[in-house]
Design an enzyme around this catalytic site. Structure first.
Site, PDB file in Angstrom:
ATOM      1  N   ALA A  37       1.581   8.852  -1.388  1.00 18.77           N
ATOM      2  CA  ALA A  37       2.329   9.963  -1.977  1.00 18.77           C
ATOM      3  C   ALA A  37       3.328  10.546  -0.988  1.00 18.77           C
ATOM      4  O   ALA A  37       4.379  11.046  -1.381  1.00 18.77           O
ATOM      5  CB  ALA A  37       1.367  11.057  -2.457  1.00 18.77           C
ATOM      6  N   ALA A  38       3.012  10.463   0.284  1.00 24.46           N
ATOM      7  CA  ALA A  38       3.921  10.945   1.330  1.00 24.46           C
ATOM      8  C   ALA A  38       4.859   9.806   1.729  1.00 24.46           C
ATOM      9  O   ALA A  38       4.797   9.270   2.826  1.00 24.46           O
ATOM     10  CB  ALA A  38       3.133  11.450   2.531  1.00 24.46           C
ATOM     11  N   TYR A  39       5.715   9.422   0.779  1.00 26.60           N
ATOM     12  CA  TYR A  39       6.680   8.357   1.045  1.00 26.60           C
ATOM     13  C   TYR A  39       7.505   8.720   2.270  1.00 26.60           C
ATOM     14  O   TYR A  39       7.894   9.876   2.408  1.00 26.60           O
ATOM     15  CB  TYR A  39       7.594   8.172  -0.179  1.00 26.60           C
ATOM     16  CG  TYR A  39       8.634   7.091   0.004  1.00 26.60           C
ATOM     17  CD1 TYR A  39       8.293   5.768  -0.219  1.00 26.60           C
ATOM     18  CD2 TYR A  39       9.916   7.399   0.433  1.00 26.60           C
ATOM     19  CE1 TYR A  39       9.232   4.770  -0.037  1.00 26.60           C
ATOM     20  CE2 TYR A  39      10.849   6.403   0.626  1.00 26.60           C
ATOM     21  CZ  TYR A  39      10.502   5.094   0.388  1.00 26.60           C
ATOM     22  OH  TYR A  39      11.423   4.107   0.586  1.00 26.60           O
ATOM     23  N   CYS A  50       4.658  -2.389   3.157  1.00 26.46           N
ATOM     24  CA  CYS A  50       4.897  -3.572   2.324  1.00 26.46           C
ATOM     25  C   CYS A  50       3.835  -4.644   2.574  1.00 26.46           C
ATOM     26  O   CYS A  50       3.244  -4.714   3.649  1.00 26.46           O
ATOM     27  CB  CYS A  50       6.265  -4.157   2.631  1.00 26.46           C
ATOM     28  SG  CYS A  50       7.652  -3.063   2.281  1.00 26.46           S
ATOM     29  N   CYS A 103      10.799  -5.678   6.345  1.00 26.43           N
ATOM     30  CA  CYS A 103       9.885  -6.811   6.493  1.00 26.43           C
ATOM     31  C   CYS A 103      10.579  -7.973   7.196  1.00 26.43           C
ATOM     32  O   CYS A 103       9.978  -8.648   8.028  1.00 26.43           O
ATOM     33  CB  CYS A 103       9.341  -7.248   5.138  1.00 26.43           C
ATOM     34  SG  CYS A 103       8.119  -6.085   4.476  1.00 26.43           S
ATOM     35  N   GLU A 113       4.142  -7.848   3.117  1.00 24.22           N
ATOM     36  CA  GLU A 113       4.447  -8.783   4.195  1.00 24.22           C
ATOM     37  C   GLU A 113       4.050  -8.205   5.553  1.00 24.22           C
ATOM     38  O   GLU A 113       3.484  -8.908   6.389  1.00 24.22           O
ATOM     39  CB  GLU A 113       5.942  -9.120   4.208  1.00 24.22           C
ATOM     40  CG  GLU A 113       6.434  -9.786   2.942  1.00 24.22           C
ATOM     41  CD  GLU A 113       6.950  -8.819   1.889  1.00 24.22           C
ATOM     42  OE1 GLU A 113       7.864  -9.207   1.138  1.00 24.22           O
ATOM     43  OE2 GLU A 113       6.445  -7.672   1.810  1.00 24.22           O
ATOM     44  N   GLN A 144       0.860  -1.178   0.000  1.00 25.11           N
ATOM     45  CA  GLN A 144       0.000   0.000   0.000  1.00 25.11           C
ATOM     46  C   GLN A 144       0.899   1.231   0.000  1.00 25.11           C
ATOM     47  O   GLN A 144       1.523   1.539   1.007  1.00 25.11           O
ATOM     48  CB  GLN A 144      -0.898  -0.004   1.241  1.00 25.11           C
ATOM     49  CG  GLN A 144      -1.839  -1.191   1.320  1.00 25.11           C
ATOM     50  CD  GLN A 144      -2.878  -1.159   0.220  1.00 25.11           C
ATOM     51  OE1 GLN A 144      -3.541  -0.140   0.006  1.00 25.11           O
ATOM     52  NE2 GLN A 144      -3.025  -2.253  -0.494  1.00 25.11           N
ATOM     53  N   GLU A 145       0.984   1.892  -1.147  1.00 23.53           N
ATOM     54  CA  GLU A 145       1.853   3.065  -1.280  1.00 23.53           C
ATOM     55  C   GLU A 145       1.128   4.333  -0.875  1.00 23.53           C
ATOM     56  O   GLU A 145      -0.097   4.352  -0.710  1.00 23.53           O
ATOM     57  CB  GLU A 145       2.373   3.171  -2.717  1.00 23.53           C
ATOM     58  CG  GLU A 145       3.269   2.015  -3.091  1.00 23.53           C
ATOM     59  CD  GLU A 145       3.832   2.120  -4.489  1.00 23.53           C
ATOM     60  OE1 GLU A 145       4.710   1.312  -4.808  1.00 23.53           O
ATOM     61  OE2 GLU A 145       3.404   2.987  -5.280  1.00 23.53           O
TER      62      GLU A 145
END
Length: 134
Positions: A40-42, A47, A89, A49, A37-38
Site C-alpha cells: 500500500a505504501a507504493y 517486481c 528490473c 524478477e 509483491q505489492e
C-alpha cells in the site's frame, strides 16, 4: 516457464491486479522463483524478477544465472502479449549479468501464447550503467 506461471498465480498484487511470475535456472541446476509483491505504501513493493534474482544471489552467492522465464498478465489471464522486464528490473539483472561475466537468456510472455527470447540482458538494455562507471 511453467514454474514462472505457478509463481505468477501466487503473486501479491491487490492494488494493480497485474501479476508477474519469474523462474531462474542457475548453473548448479537449482530453480528459483519469484513473483511481484505489492505494498500500500507504493513504491515499497518489488517486481517478480528482482524478488527471484535477489533470492538467488542471497541463497546461492557466486552461482551464475543461466536463464530467466517471465510471465505477466492481469489476474484474469487476459493479456497474451509478451511482457519484458521493467527498467528497474533490467538494471538489476544487468548487475548480475555483469558480475558473473556471463549472459542470461531471458524468455518472456503474457499469460500464455507467444514467448520472446533475448540472448542477453544487454539486448534489452544496450547502454547499461554498471560498476565500470564508478
Amino acid at each position: 516457464m511453467d514454474l514462472a506461471i505457478e509463481a505468477r498465480h501466487r503473486a501479491y498484487a491487490p492494488y494493480s491486479n497485474f501479476t508477474v511470475g519469474c523462474a531462474l535456472l542457475l548453473e548448479n541446476g537449482e530453480i528459483i522463483t519469484g513473483n511481484n509483491q505489492e505494498n500500500a505504501a507504493y513504491p515499497s513493493g518489488l517486481c517478480a524478477e528482482r524478488v527471484a534474482i535477489f533470492a538467488a544471489g542471497s541463497q546461492y552467492p557466486g552461482v551464475a544465472v543461466l536463464k530467466m522465464a517471465i510471465t505477466a498478465s492481469p489476474k484474469d489471464d487476459s493479456f497474451h502479449k509478451p511482457v519484458p522486464p521493467c527498467g528497474a528490473c533490467r538494471q538489476s539483472i544487468a548487475e548480475y549479468e555483469n558480475n558473473q561475466e556471463n549472459d542470461i537468456e531471458l524468455y518472456f510472455m503474457g499469460a500464455a501464447g507467444k514467448v520472446l527470447k533475448s540472448d542477453s540482458l544487454s539486448d534489452l538494455l544496450p547502454l547499461v550503467f554498471d560498476k565500470n562507471y564508478l
